[in-house]
Scaffold this active site. Structure first.
Site, PDB file in Angstrom:
ATOM      1  N   HIS A 178       0.835  -1.205   0.000  1.00  0.00           N
ATOM      2  CA  HIS A 178       0.000   0.000   0.000  1.00  0.00           C
ATOM      3  C   HIS A 178       0.872   1.259   0.000  1.00  0.00           C
ATOM      4  CE1 HIS A 178      -2.991  -2.931   1.424  1.00  0.00           C
ATOM      5  NE2 HIS A 178      -3.892  -2.117   0.913  1.00  0.00           N
ATOM      6  N   ASP A 249      -4.434  -5.527  -8.202  1.00  0.00           N
ATOM      7  CA  ASP A 249      -4.768  -5.040  -6.872  1.00  0.00           C
ATOM      8  C   ASP A 249      -5.093  -3.550  -7.035  1.00  0.00           C
ATOM      9  OD1 ASP A 249      -5.170  -4.951  -4.145  1.00  0.00           O
ATOM     10  OD2 ASP A 249      -3.198  -5.761  -3.627  1.00  0.00           O
TER      11      ASP A 249
END
Length: 322
Positions: A178, A249
């Site tokens: 992330h 993702d």
């Protein structure tokens, strides 16, 4: 058919405004031809109302997705929240995992969600891993592979698409994708004998989709590209016999476009063999970038057509009468 079908924006519930604050984003996405949306949060009835409204406004079926690794209650108030995969696996009862997949799919379908971003097929092999841990079914490749197959069978048997993630494995990362691009230096032989085992099992079980990791694997692709943008790594997935949807993702993550812009990176992901682009920051700009790349010959029209065909097959499967 528009390239917009390959782009999936995210819609988030707010306790202050519900989904009303997403109105402009919904309008822009539908105008760009979005193939569906990813939903985060909200009470059960509000989510159901939203999904019905989205389909009505689109005037066509949509893939409507959510991260539901711990059951539909992970996102949607009023649905069942399940223990994490590691806890389910610890029970040693494969029927429980299959039932968890079925319950998740049934409650997801009840609110209009037909695509579940689960199960996690990663291995929990690195104690310092900041992102996997109890999201995985365990550390043993064979046991995780069995659990993944059971969860996929339960979910897809109950009418929702499943998604094995995060290919080729996020279990050996020491940093969070992330925030940045993790690099896994494990040799190819080790990855083949361990991390890739659950993904091969998911493919054999007929899983509808596989999500790539924003992680670099120099042993699989010496260029250092993240799996999401690596023709060699995505090509390995196809070589393993997978002809379903390959999806990224979330593209808002720090590891997605290391060394690249969103516009360039999404085109590169499609060129690498990915079919669907999840959660870009500017969906209309991404659609425009894809169309421009095709017009300029930098992205083969045949590659986009292939991705669109896979999208259509997945959509038909997700929206077939139950």
């Amino acid at each position: 058919m528009t390239a917009g079908r390959l782009v999936f924006p995210a819609l988030r519930w707010s306790d202050a405004t519900g989904f009303a604050h997403e109105e402009a984003a919904i309008a822009r996405a539908l105008a760009a031809g979005a193939g569906g949306f990813i939903l985060f949060g909200g009470p059960r009835d509000a989510v159901r109302a939203l999904t019905q409204d989205l389909v009505a406004r689109a005037g066509r079926p949509l893939l409507l997705a959510a991260d539901l690794e711990r059951g539909a209650g992970q996102q949607f108030e009023g649905c069942t929240e399940l223990p994490p995969p590691a806890a389910l696996a610890a029970l040693g009862d494969r029927a429980v995992i299959r039932a968890a997949g079925a319950l998740t799919a049934g409650e997801a379908r009840d609110v209009g969600v037909n695509w579940v971003f689960a199960p996690v097929a990663d291995l929990d092999v690195l104690p310092a891993n900041p992102i996997v841990q109890t999201r995985a079914f365990g550390a043993d490749p064979a046991a995780v592979a069995a659990a993944v197959c059971d969860w996929v069978a339960g979910c897809e048997g109950a009418g929702a698409l499943a998604c094995a993630k995060h290919y080729p494995g996020h279990g050996r990362t020491a940093v969070d994708s992330h925030d940045t691009l993790p690099v896994v230096d494990a040799p190819a032989a080790l990855l083949e004998a361990s991390d890739l085992v659950p993904f091969r099992a998911a493919i054999a079980a007929g899983v509808a989709s596989v999500m790539t990791a924003h992680v670099a694997f120099p042993a699989l692709d010496p260029s250092g590209l993240p799996a999401t943008r690596s023709p060699r790594i995505v090509g390995g997935l196809r070589a393993a016999g997978f002809d379903g949807l390959v999806v990224t993702d979330a593209l808002i993550m720090g590891g997605a476009f290391a060394g690249s812009s969103e516009r360039e990176g999404t085109v590169a992901a499609l060129a690498a063999g990915v079919d669907v682009l999840l959660y870009p920051t500017d969906p209309p700009a991404v659609v425009a970038a894809i169309e421009q790349a095709v017009a300029e010959g930098r992205l083969p029209a045949a590659r986009v057509a292939e991705a669109l065909a896979r999208y259509e097959r997945a959509l038909a499967r997700a929206t077939a009468p139950r």
